[in-house]
Design an enzyme around this catalytic site. Structure first.
Site, PDB file in Angstrom:
ATOM      1  N   THR A 177      -1.594   2.651  -8.043  1.00 36.48           N
ATOM      2  CA  THR A 177      -2.679   3.396  -8.685  1.00 36.48           C
ATOM      3  C   THR A 177      -2.107   4.485  -9.586  1.00 36.48           C
ATOM      4  O   THR A 177      -2.575   4.692 -10.707  1.00 36.48           O
ATOM      5  CB  THR A 177      -3.594   4.012  -7.612  1.00 36.48           C
ATOM      6  OG1 THR A 177      -4.041   2.938  -6.783  1.00 36.48           O
ATOM      7  CG2 THR A 177      -4.764   4.715  -8.219  1.00 36.48           C
ATOM      8  N   GLU A 193      -0.853  -5.256   3.249  1.00 41.47           N
ATOM      9  CA  GLU A 193      -0.915  -4.430   4.458  1.00 41.47           C
ATOM     10  C   GLU A 193      -0.707  -5.356   5.639  1.00 41.47           C
ATOM     11  O   GLU A 193      -1.374  -6.381   5.738  1.00 41.47           O
ATOM     12  CB  GLU A 193      -2.294  -3.787   4.592  1.00 41.47           C
ATOM     13  CG  GLU A 193      -2.495  -2.571   3.730  1.00 41.47           C
ATOM     14  CD  GLU A 193      -3.877  -1.993   3.906  1.00 41.47           C
ATOM     15  OE1 GLU A 193      -4.000  -0.779   3.724  1.00 41.47           O
ATOM     16  OE2 GLU A 193      -4.818  -2.740   4.219  1.00 41.47           O
ATOM     17  N   SER A 202      -5.368   5.702  -0.544  1.00 39.73           N
ATOM     18  CA  SER A 202      -5.242   4.243  -0.638  1.00 39.73           C
ATOM     19  C   SER A 202      -6.469   3.641  -1.311  1.00 39.73           C
ATOM     20  O   SER A 202      -7.610   3.985  -0.996  1.00 39.73           O
ATOM     21  CB  SER A 202      -5.087   3.671   0.766  1.00 39.73           C
ATOM     22  OG  SER A 202      -4.866   2.299   0.680  1.00 39.73           O
ATOM     23  N   SER A 203      -6.200   2.747  -2.265  1.00 45.24           N
ATOM     24  CA  SER A 203      -7.326   2.077  -2.931  1.00 45.24           C
ATOM     25  C   SER A 203      -7.902   1.070  -1.948  1.00 45.24           C
ATOM     26  O   SER A 203      -7.186   0.212  -1.455  1.00 45.24           O
ATOM     27  CB  SER A 203      -6.839   1.340  -4.173  1.00 45.24           C
ATOM     28  OG  SER A 203      -5.994   2.170  -4.930  1.00 45.24           O
ATOM     29  N   ASN A 207      -1.181   5.374   3.211  1.00 38.96           N
ATOM     30  CA  ASN A 207      -1.323   6.060   1.911  1.00 38.96           C
ATOM     31  C   ASN A 207      -2.496   7.029   2.000  1.00 38.96           C
ATOM     32  O   ASN A 207      -3.595   6.647   2.406  1.00 38.96           O
ATOM     33  CB  ASN A 207      -1.565   4.989   0.825  1.00 38.96           C
ATOM     34  CG  ASN A 207      -1.692   5.594  -0.566  1.00 38.96           C
ATOM     35  OD1 ASN A 207      -1.647   6.810  -0.725  1.00 38.96           O
ATOM     36  ND2 ASN A 207      -1.850   4.735  -1.552  1.00 38.96           N
ATOM     37  N   SER A 226       0.834  -1.195   0.000  1.00 41.46           N
ATOM     38  CA  SER A 226       0.000   0.000   0.000  1.00 41.46           C
ATOM     39  C   SER A 226       0.878   1.259   0.000  1.00 41.46           C
ATOM     40  O   SER A 226       1.796   1.378   0.817  1.00 41.46           O
ATOM     41  CB  SER A 226      -0.901  -0.010   1.228  1.00 41.46           C
ATOM     42  OG  SER A 226      -1.650   1.160   1.252  1.00 41.46           O
ATOM     43  N   GLY A 227       0.613   2.135  -0.912  1.00 37.54           N
ATOM     44  CA  GLY A 227       1.364   3.389  -0.995  1.00 37.54           C
ATOM     45  C   GLY A 227       2.596   3.290  -1.874  1.00 37.54           C
ATOM     46  O   GLY A 227       3.363   4.240  -1.991  1.00 37.54           O
ATOM     47  N   GLY A 251      -2.690  -2.997  -2.107  1.00 36.24           N
ATOM     48  CA  GLY A 251      -1.395  -3.618  -1.803  1.00 36.24           C
ATOM     49  C   GLY A 251      -1.357  -4.290  -0.437  1.00 36.24           C
ATOM     50  O   GLY A 251      -2.224  -4.072   0.416  1.00 36.24           O
TER      51      GLY A 251
HETATM   52  N1  LIG Z   1       5.205   8.083  -9.954  1.00 29.44           N
HETATM   53  C1  LIG Z   1       4.878   8.875  -8.944  1.00 29.44           C
HETATM   54  N2  LIG Z   1       5.223  10.157  -8.967  1.00 29.44           N
HETATM   55  C2  LIG Z   1       4.913  10.978  -7.943  1.00 29.44           C
HETATM   56  N3  LIG Z   1       4.236  10.576  -6.849  1.00 29.44           N
HETATM   57  C3  LIG Z   1       3.850   9.291  -6.775  1.00 29.44           C
HETATM   58  C4  LIG Z   1       4.148   8.376  -7.814  1.00 29.44           C
HETATM   59  N4  LIG Z   1       3.642   7.184  -7.476  1.00 29.44           N
HETATM   60  C5  LIG Z   1       3.054   7.352  -6.267  1.00 29.44           C
HETATM   61  N5  LIG Z   1       3.189   8.614  -5.835  1.00 29.44           N
HETATM   62  C6  LIG Z   1       2.686   9.182  -4.568  1.00 29.44           C
HETATM   63  O1  LIG Z   1       2.413   8.135  -3.710  1.00 29.44           O
HETATM   64  C7  LIG Z   1       1.050   8.129  -3.324  1.00 29.44           C
HETATM   65  C8  LIG Z   1       0.515   6.705  -3.220  1.00 29.44           C
HETATM   66  O2  LIG Z   1       0.495   6.106  -4.485  1.00 29.44           O
HETATM   67  P1  LIG Z   1      -0.667   5.123  -4.916  1.00 29.44           P
HETATM   68  O3  LIG Z   1      -1.960   5.638  -4.484  1.00 29.44           O
HETATM   69  O4  LIG Z   1      -0.461   4.851  -6.315  1.00 29.44           O
HETATM   70  O5  LIG Z   1      -0.296   3.873  -4.066  1.00 29.44           O
HETATM   71  P2  LIG Z   1      -0.929   2.435  -4.210  1.00 29.44           P
HETATM   72  O6  LIG Z   1       0.182   1.522  -4.491  1.00 29.44           O
HETATM   73  O7  LIG Z   1      -2.031   2.455  -5.149  1.00 29.44           O
HETATM   74  O8  LIG Z   1      -1.446   2.196  -2.764  1.00 29.44           O
HETATM   75  P3  LIG Z   1      -2.723   1.396  -2.275  1.00 29.44           P
HETATM   76  O9  LIG Z   1      -2.396  -0.010  -2.353  1.00 29.44           O
HETATM   77  O10 LIG Z   1      -2.903   1.900  -0.920  1.00 29.44           O
HETATM   78  O11 LIG Z   1      -3.806   1.817  -3.176  1.00 29.44           O
HETATM   79  C9  LIG Z   1       0.349   8.927  -4.383  1.00 29.44           C
HETATM   80  O12 LIG Z   1      -0.800   9.534  -3.880  1.00 29.44           O
HETATM   81  C10 LIG Z   1       1.404   9.930  -4.766  1.00 29.44           C
HETATM   82  O13 LIG Z   1       1.398  10.989  -3.855  1.00 29.44           O
HETATM   83 MG   LIG Z   2      -3.956   2.255  -5.078  1.00 26.46          MG
END
Ligand SMILES: Nc1ncnc2c1ncn2[C@@H]1O[C@H](COP(=O)(O)OP(=O)(O)OP(=O)(O)O)[C@@H](O)[C@H]1O
Ligand SMILES: [Mg+2]
Length: 1008
Positions: A112, A390, A160-161, A157, A107-108, A388
């Protein structure tokens, strides 16, 4: 690696496969760190992309970046999520195989975000039509909507999705995105009613409260303060610095309308969201009997209106439970605790089902609706962005499901990556010793195995009659499992379901189906449902060619630039990245298809440069031998070359780097030559084209002229043959032409003067017209001439005309007189004696000339003057008037035909004053006689005699003058008593020729 990468791109290795010390986790992490420090967040392990979350915006997602990756070979440019997206897209297009991009990580870690980048890449780089543009917009806009309803701030996050998402993007045969479909997995519904400390509910609640217009909030009965709502206060974190709820609200509202939500639908959707908040605020009091009652009437009022249900029914449903015992329905009151959990169950059910409805609605709008397009023919790229890993101190049922899901994906990764790598060696015929790796199948089995697996045991516990509880389940599992049973059962009391089925809200009527009430079958438990849907997902993914993106989170603090080694090592481990690398490297660090390898390095060997005609494998073999590869450094497979050590490849790359400079010069010069030649050829071709075209035009014109000429000649000849016939089609052209050419000739050669008598000969048909024209022309010229003539000249000509009539062709010296102009008088006033002038008085003298008078008797010559007056001619000697001859008594005048100046004035005899005829001689005989003839009006009385003239000497006496021609003028009395005149024959008659105009004109005057 292989192309002109900048020095910065070369920090560390951009493919872990090229790590010298590939078994070392330290080296692996060091490479990650080096690159992360330089903001190089992407690194490959072969074709797998490892992505570090930078926690800051990097300028690497611009349109220019997208263009750089479009259609370019995976290895040609620095690692990027766009390279993965483009590779999948090109494989789909060229191999016509469905693709999927699997994004995993905790997660994070940035899953996404990565999936959004992929979607944006397709939206911008794929070909588009107007329809496709709408699809692209909807695909992109589905993200903010689903994130608003399905994402929340967690400790790990801020976005977070809280649901799993698999999205299919469908492409038509041209490669344009034409539709999409989303499958959602297990939304974390418990978040609706409870959040851990520091976490929030789903974004939409805060967005509505912060961003909703006052009017809207009033309608929904909401206050602009999240603290007012029980469902939003549990995590004690209504505001998050990284989130702008008000702005996000606007984005979501816009996205909803782009996706195709009507205003009514949005209103009903918001009614539901608001009603969940109101439900959270429903409070219970306890009766003495223990039964719960509702203390917050206003909430019920709002709820009844927003959900479109009867308030009393709802109230009862929220405080009672319907039991069916022995076929009878009984309403059993709930205690406070039970009522609260029934209320929460309702909230979760409403929110969860509405979320599913939302996904379906988006799917409707993404579905490609053109009948001519068979969606089965569409190629598909799937995009998996699941929640992701957790791990908490206490993991709830949701974490169990989430982590189970991640284990399944890891399993798939192992199956497809580690296994397939080893299968490739086999396929290429390379001897290979299998590499050991941790296969997480045992973990998956532990969860999902029939009878023995956790899910089976959990289901069993839920179905078991009697008081099953988490405790009994725990006894079986020996772990902490708070709330597992309830969540797995996911129960909603029947009467609450019934109340919802009666709702007038159109979304809820779709969410709560009445058939559900009559369905006696026990619903599947949440875990089993999830297990089944994951099994289906695995099937979908297995049917496609996968690309992997492995996301790594650099620190737990969501901070940019912080590299938490412990955390990262942990992720590297459980994502199996080292094993992935080991398998990839155990055999060979680098492999490439023969054609690609040869294409890239052929310039390093004279035998393969510029082209290799033989078999590819032979070409590669020649090349590597020339490069000095040792046999243990490489192997030749069926279609690929495998290079064992990265340094071998680097050496080759360095050699290429050096070679490039000389190649560049060669390329430049041949390109310049080529481009100039092309330019020259183009110019030449253009010139030839213009020439040909122009020649064509000339030839056409010439042919046309010839044709016309031939026709003319033909008509002419025909006309000539028929020229004597009356006018007919055969000769009309000829006749017209002859006329026309005569008239044109005439027009060009009209006589310029009245004396010019030339005139073209007319054709027979124009004889009459020609004559008329000639006359007209002459008249016109004469008229013009006359108009321009002055009075003196006219007078002169009149006299000349009289002279002409009298003397022309009769007297020899006439022609000599023609060019000499007649003068008014030959004697001026001073030549005439004043006495005589006095005697003459006022009488006007018309002409005076000196003459020689010959006596009648002895023919003596005496100088006299002849004066012509108005009525008489006077002969004068000095001052004496010798003789006056009245014109009336002038009988006639005689002259000879020769060129002498002799003339005789014959006078009447009756006049006794007269002494007979007068014999005179004058230099200007023609002029003088003409004047006399005019003054005396005796034009017809001038006799021109040949040989001799007789005249009266006196009364009855005759004298004779004989004229002869001789060489010398001689006037004397002859022996016979006659006056003999020898005149000189005129020597030059040419004068006459020189002045014909004068003569002819004079004759003309008579006619005008
Ligand atoms: N390529 C990137 N460039 C800039 N910031 C990023 C990038 N990827 C992620 N982030 C930052 O990290 C945060 C978390 O990313 P994201 O929501 O994609 O995580 P995730 O893997 O989908 O987590 P979860 O499993 O909780 O959904 C985003 O809101 C953003 O602020
Ligand atoms: Mg996500």
């Amino acid at each position: 690696m292989e192309s002109a990468l900048t020095a910065r791109d070369r920090v560390g290795v951009q493919d872990f496969v090229l790590l010298e010390n590939y078994t070392s986790e330290v080296a692996f992490i060091e490479n990650l760190r080096k690159r992360f420090k330089e903001n190089l967040i992407y690194t490959y392990i072969g074709s797998v992309l490892v992505s570090m979350n930078p926690y800051k915006d990097l300028e690497i997602y611009t349109k220019q970046h997208m263009e750089r990756y479009r259609g370019v070979n995976f290895y040609e440019v620095s690692p990027h999520i766009y390279a993965v997206a483009d590779n999948a897209y090109r494989s789909m297009r060229t191999e016509r195989r469905d693709q999927c991009i699997l994004i995993s990580g905790e997660s994070g870690a940035g899953k996404t975000e990565a999936s959004k980048k992929v979607l944006q890449y397709y939206a911008i780089t794929c070909p588009a039509s107007e329809h496709v543009q709408t699809v692209k917009d909807r695909l992109l806009q589905s993200n903010p909507v689903l994130e608003a309803f399905g994402n929340a701030k967690t400790l790990r996050n801020d976005n977070s999705s809280r649901f799993g998402k698999y999205m299919d993007i469908q492409f038509d045969f041209k490669g344009a995105p034409v539709g999409g479909h989303i499958i959602n997995y297990l939304l974390e519904k418990s978040r609706v009613v409870h959040q851990s400390h520091g976490e929030r509910n789903f974004h939409i609640f805060y967005q509505l409260i912060e961003g909703g217009e006052e009017d809207l909030l009033r309608r929904l009965g909401l206050e602009k303060n999240p603290q007012q709502y029980q469902y939003l206060v549990k995590g004690n974190c209504p505001k998050v610095s990284s989130i702008n709820d008000r702005n996000d609200w606007k984005i979501v509202r816009k996205a909803l309308s782009i996706i195709g939500f009507t205003d009514d639908e949005v209103e009903e959707l918001l009614n539901i969201i608001a009603s969940v908040l109101h439900l959270g605020n429903v409070q219970y009091g306890g009766e003495d009997s223990g039964s719960a009652y509702i203390t917050t009437e206003t909430q019920i009022k709002y709820l009844a209106r927003l959900l479109g249900v009867d308030g009393t029914v709802l109230k009862e449903a929220l405080t009672h439970k319907k039991i069916i015992a022995k076929g009878e329905e009984l309403m059993s009151p709930l205690n406070q605790e039970q009522a609260a959990s029934a209320r929460d169950a309702l909230s979760k059910a409403i929110y969860g089902r509405t979320f599913t409805w939302l996904v379906n609605k988006i799917n409707d709008s993404l579905a490609f609706k053109d009948d001519s397009f068979n969606s089965k023919n569409a190629s598909v790229i799937g995009l998996l962005d699941i929640y992701g890993f957790e791990v908490f101190q206490n993991n709830s049922f949701e974490q169990f499901c989430i982590n189970y899901c991640n284990e399944k994906l890891q399993q798939l990764f192992i199956e497809l990556t580690l296994k397939s790598e080893q299968e490739e060696y086999e396929a290429e015929g390379i001897t290979w010793e299998p590499v050991q790796y941790f296969n997480n199948k045992i973990i998956c089995d532990l969860v999902e195995e029939k009878f023995k697996g956790i899910i089976s045991i959990l289901d069993e516990e839920c179905l078991r009659p009697g008081d099953a509880s988490d405790i009994t389940f725990l006894e079986k599992l020996e772990d902490t499992v708070g709330g597992f049973l309830d969540k797995n059962n996911d129960l909603l009391f029947r009467n609450l379901k019934e109340a919802m089925c009666m709702s007038e809200n159109k979304i809820l009527t779709q969410c709560f189906d009445r058939e559900e009430l009559t369905d006696k079958k026990r619903p599947e438990t949440a875990a089993t449902q999830f297990k089944n849907s994951l099994a289906k997902l695995m099937e979908i993914l297995m049917s496609k060619e996968p690309s992997y993106v492995r996301c790594i989170k650099p620190n737990d603090a969501k901070q940019a630039g912080r590299f938490d080694e412990v955390l990262i090592r942990h992720q590297v481990k459980y994502l199996g990245l080292m094993e992935n690398l080991r398998v990839r490297r155990a055999g060979f660090a680098y492999r490439r298809r023969y054609e690609t390898f040869l294409q890239r390095y052929k310039s390093l060997c004279p035998d393969t440069w510029p082209n290799w005609d033989g078999r590819l494998v032979d070409g590669v073999s020649t090349l590597v031998k020339h490069l000095g590869y040792k046999p243990e450094e490489y192997k030749l497979g069926r279609t690929k070359i495998f290079i064992r050590f990265p340094k071998t490849l680097f050496a080759t790359e360095d050699a290429l780097e050096v070679r490039k400079h000389s190649l560049a010069t060669q390329l430049q010069s041949s390109w310049k030559g080529y481009s100039q030649k092309t330019k020259y050829r183009k110019m030449r071709q253009s010139a030839i084209k213009i020439q040909a075209w122009w020649r064509g035009i000339l030839a056409c014109r010439k042919a046309k002229r010839r044709r016309e000429a031939a026709n003319t000649i033909r008509r002419f000849i025909k006309g000539f043959i028929y020229r004597h016939q009356p006018r007919c089609p055969e000769n009309e052209y000829f006749l017209d032409y002859v006329r026309y050419s005569f008239l044109m000739k005439l027009h060009r050669s009209l006589p310029k003067t009245v004396l010019d008598k030339s005139w073209p000969t007319p054709p027979p048909a124009l004889v009459e017209a020609s004559e008329q024209l000639r006359k007209l022309c002459m008249q016109n010229m004469v008229w013009k001439y006359c108009k321009n003539i002055n009075p003196e000249w006219k007078h002169q000509l009149e006299q000349k005309m009289v002279a002409s009539e009298i003397f022309k062709d009769k007297k020899d010296n006439y022609p000599q007189s023609v060019p000499k102009l007649f003068v008014d008088t030959r004697l001026n006033g001073e030549d005439i004696n004043p006495k005589l002038q006095q005697a003459l008085g006022n009488e006007k003298m018309k002409y005076a000339v000196p003459v020689t008078k010959y006596d009648r008797n002895g023919y003596k010559a005496r100088n006299r003057q002849l004066l012509l007056m108005a009525n008489s001619a006077i002969i004068v000697e000095e001052g004496k008037l010798k003789q006056c001859i009245d014109y009336s008594s002038l009988k006639g005048i005689s002259v000879s035909s020769l060129s002498d100046g002799m003339f005789v004035l014959h006078v009447t005899c009756e006049d006794n004053k007269q002494k007979g005829d007068v014999v005179l001689q004058c230099e200007h005989v023609i002029e003088t006689l003409t004047k006399v003839a005019i003054c005396a009006d005796k034009m017809n009385s001038i006799n021109i005699n040949q040989g001799s003239i007789k005249f009266n000497v006196a009364q009855g006496k005759e004298g004779i003058i004989d004229f002869t021609s001789g060489s010398e003028l001689l006037i004397a009395k002859a022996k016979n008593g006659h006056l003999s005149v020898v005149s000189i024959a005129p020597r030059n008659n040419n004068l006459y020729v020189h002045f014909p105009a004068l003569l002819s004109l004079s004759s003309l005057f008579g006619k005008c």
